[in-house]
Structure formats: structure tokens, C-alpha cells
Write a protein that holds these residues in place. Structure first.
Motif, PDB file in Angstrom:
ATOM      1  N   ASN A   1       0.878  -1.216  -0.016  1.00 20.10           N
ATOM      2  CA  ASN A   1       0.023   0.003  -0.064  1.00 20.10           C
ATOM      3  C   ASN A   1       0.716   1.071  -0.101  1.00 20.10           C
ATOM      4  OD1 ASN A   1       0.632   0.783   2.617  1.00 20.10           O
ATOM      5  ND2 ASN A   1      -1.095  -0.572   3.547  1.00 20.10           N
ATOM      6  N   TYR A   2       0.065   2.628  -0.314  1.00 21.88           N
ATOM      7  CA  TYR A   2       1.003   3.455  -0.451  1.00 21.88           C
ATOM      8  C   TYR A   2       1.697   4.138   0.757  1.00 21.88           C
ATOM      9  CZ  TYR A   2       2.518   8.050  -1.565  1.00 21.88           C
ATOM     10  OH  TYR A   2       3.116   9.236  -1.837  1.00 21.88           O
ATOM     11  N   SER A   3       1.172   3.905   2.015  1.00 19.57           N
ATOM     12  CA  SER A   3       1.756   4.316   3.138  1.00 19.57           C
ATOM     13  C   SER A   3       3.064   3.536   3.549  1.00 19.57           C
ATOM     14  CB  SER A   3       0.738   4.335   4.356  1.00 19.57           C
ATOM     15  OG  SER A   3       0.442   2.918   4.540  1.00 19.57           O
ATOM     16  N   LYS A   4       3.137   2.155   3.169  1.00 12.57           N
ATOM     17  CA  LYS A   4       4.071   1.450   3.320  1.00 12.57           C
ATOM     18  C   LYS A   4       5.196   1.544   2.421  1.00 12.57           C
ATOM     19  CE  LYS A   4       2.176  -2.547   5.759  1.00 12.57           C
ATOM     20  NZ  LYS A   4       1.902  -3.987   5.704  1.00 12.57           N
ATOM     21  N   LEU A   5       4.877   2.009   1.202  1.00  9.61           N
ATOM     22  CA  LEU A   5       5.793   2.308   0.097  1.00  9.61           C
ATOM     23  C   LEU A   5       6.551   3.632   0.557  1.00  9.61           C
ATOM     24  CD1 LEU A   5       6.987   2.068  -2.617  1.00  9.61           C
ATOM     25  CD2 LEU A   5       5.149   2.980  -3.633  1.00  9.61           C
ATOM     26  N   GLU A   6       5.684   4.416   1.078  1.00 11.65           N
ATOM     27  CA  GLU A   6       6.238   5.961   1.241  1.00 11.65           C
ATOM     28  C   GLU A   6       7.238   5.615   2.589  1.00 11.65           C
ATOM     29  OE1 GLU A   6       4.471  10.116   1.811  1.00 11.65           O
ATOM     30  OE2 GLU A   6       3.498   8.453   3.025  1.00 11.65           O
ATOM     31  N   SER A   7       6.872   5.028   3.620  1.00  8.78           N
ATOM     32  CA  SER A   7       7.622   4.765   4.649  1.00  8.78           C
ATOM     33  C   SER A   7       9.036   3.986   4.175  1.00  8.78           C
ATOM     34  CB  SER A   7       7.071   3.791   5.519  1.00  8.78           C
ATOM     35  OG  SER A   7       7.878   3.343   6.581  1.00  8.78           O
ATOM     36  N   MET A   8       9.123   3.023   3.575  1.00  8.80           N
ATOM     37  CA  MET A   8      10.193   2.339   2.795  1.00  8.80           C
ATOM     38  C   MET A   8      11.199   3.073   2.339  1.00  8.80           C
ATOM     39  SD  MET A   8      10.154  -1.027   0.419  1.00  8.80           S
ATOM     40  CE  MET A   8       9.929   0.169  -1.224  1.00  8.80           C
ATOM     41  N   LEU A   9      10.535   4.088   1.123  1.00  9.98           N
ATOM     42  CA  LEU A   9      11.349   4.988   0.634  1.00  9.98           C
ATOM     43  C   LEU A   9      12.087   6.023   1.480  1.00  9.98           C
ATOM     44  CD1 LEU A   9       9.463   5.360  -2.687  1.00  9.98           C
ATOM     45  CD2 LEU A   9      11.525   4.003  -2.314  1.00  9.98           C
TER      46      LEU A   9
ATOM     47  N   THR B   1      14.382   1.599   4.316  1.00 10.84           N
ATOM     48  CA  THR B   1      14.298   0.281   5.198  1.00 10.84           C
ATOM     49  C   THR B   1      13.355  -0.747   4.396  1.00 10.84           C
ATOM     50  OG1 THR B   1      12.792   0.902   6.797  1.00 10.84           O
ATOM     51  CG2 THR B   1      15.226   1.225   7.216  1.00 10.84           C
ATOM     52  N   LEU B   2      13.518  -1.961   4.836  1.00 13.49           N
ATOM     53  CA  LEU B   2      12.393  -2.986   4.411  1.00 13.49           C
ATOM     54  C   LEU B   2      11.657  -3.342   5.723  1.00 13.49           C
ATOM     55  CD1 LEU B   2      14.529  -5.305   1.850  1.00 13.49           C
ATOM     56  CD2 LEU B   2      12.749  -3.427   1.364  1.00 13.49           C
ATOM     57  N   PHE B   3      10.535  -3.746   5.394  1.00 13.90           N
ATOM     58  CA  PHE B   3       9.530  -4.498   6.685  1.00 13.90           C
ATOM     59  C   PHE B   3       9.624  -5.800   6.514  1.00 13.90           C
ATOM     60  CE2 PHE B   3       5.467  -5.884   7.795  1.00 13.90           C
ATOM     61  CZ  PHE B   3       5.452  -5.797   9.096  1.00 13.90           C
TER      62      PHE B   3
END
Length: 102
Positions: A29-37, A41-43
Motif C-alpha cells: 500500500n502507499y503508506s508502506k511504500l512511502e515509509s520504505m522509501l 528500510t524494508l519491512f
């Protein structure tokens, strides 16, 4: 232990070494993508939290031909191990242009 020739080593290296130019993708999802970038870091998810109750389970066919006691011992060992060893995973797949599912 086997004896490997140079051609065997080359084949093994080509087969199992990561390709640096391999494009990969995953559903996110977009929020996880934004956080990763933003954090670079990777989740990694705790595998015990998967929604699929059969994820990580041993298929019944695996035990075909096993003695009942051997199967029980194997299952018990895996149960005990699950309290000590908890895998964390992040799932990616090779990206192919035009893959409508991705």
C-alpha cells in the motif's frame, strides 16, 4: 562431499548468485511504500502473523511412507522449534513488464 569442476562451479554460481539487474516487485500500500522509501528500510513480517492458517504448514503428503512415530516426532520438533526460532519474511517476485496481476 562431491568433487566439482570449474564448469560446475560456474553453473552453480550463475544459477544461485543474485543478478544485480533483476527487477523485482511486490504488492504494497502507499503508506508502506512511502515509509520504505523515506527510511530506506524494508519491512519484515513475523511469519506467525500471516492470515493464511496453512502458511508454513507441512503438507500431509510430505509424510507419505513415514512411520507414525517418526511423523509425530517431526511435528513435535517443529512445534518446539517454533517457540525458539521465529522467521521474519519480506516477499518479492521477479517483475515482468505487462504482468497485469502486479
Amino acid at each position: 562431499m562431491g568433487i566439482y569442476f570449474a564448469t560446475d562451479i560456474d553453473r552453480i554460481n550463475n544459477e544461485y548468485m543474485p543478478r544485480l539487474n533483476l527487477e523485482i516487485g511486490r504488492y504494497i500500500n502507499y503508506s508502506k511504500l512511502e515509509s520504505m522509501l523515506s527510511t530506506q528500510t524494508l519491512f519484515f513480517c513475523n511469519a506467525s502473523r500471516f492470515d493464511d492458517e496453512y502458511e508454513g504448514e507441512i503438507p500431509l503428503e510430505f509424510f507419505d511412507g513415514w512411520a507414525q512415530q517418526s511423523e509425530e516426532n517431526y511435528r513435535r520438533l517443529n512445534e518446539l522449534k517454533s517457540h525458539v526460532y521465529v522467521p521474519y519474511v519480506t516477499c518479492w517476485t521477479p517483475y515482468k513488464t505487462g504482468n497485469t496481476k502486479m
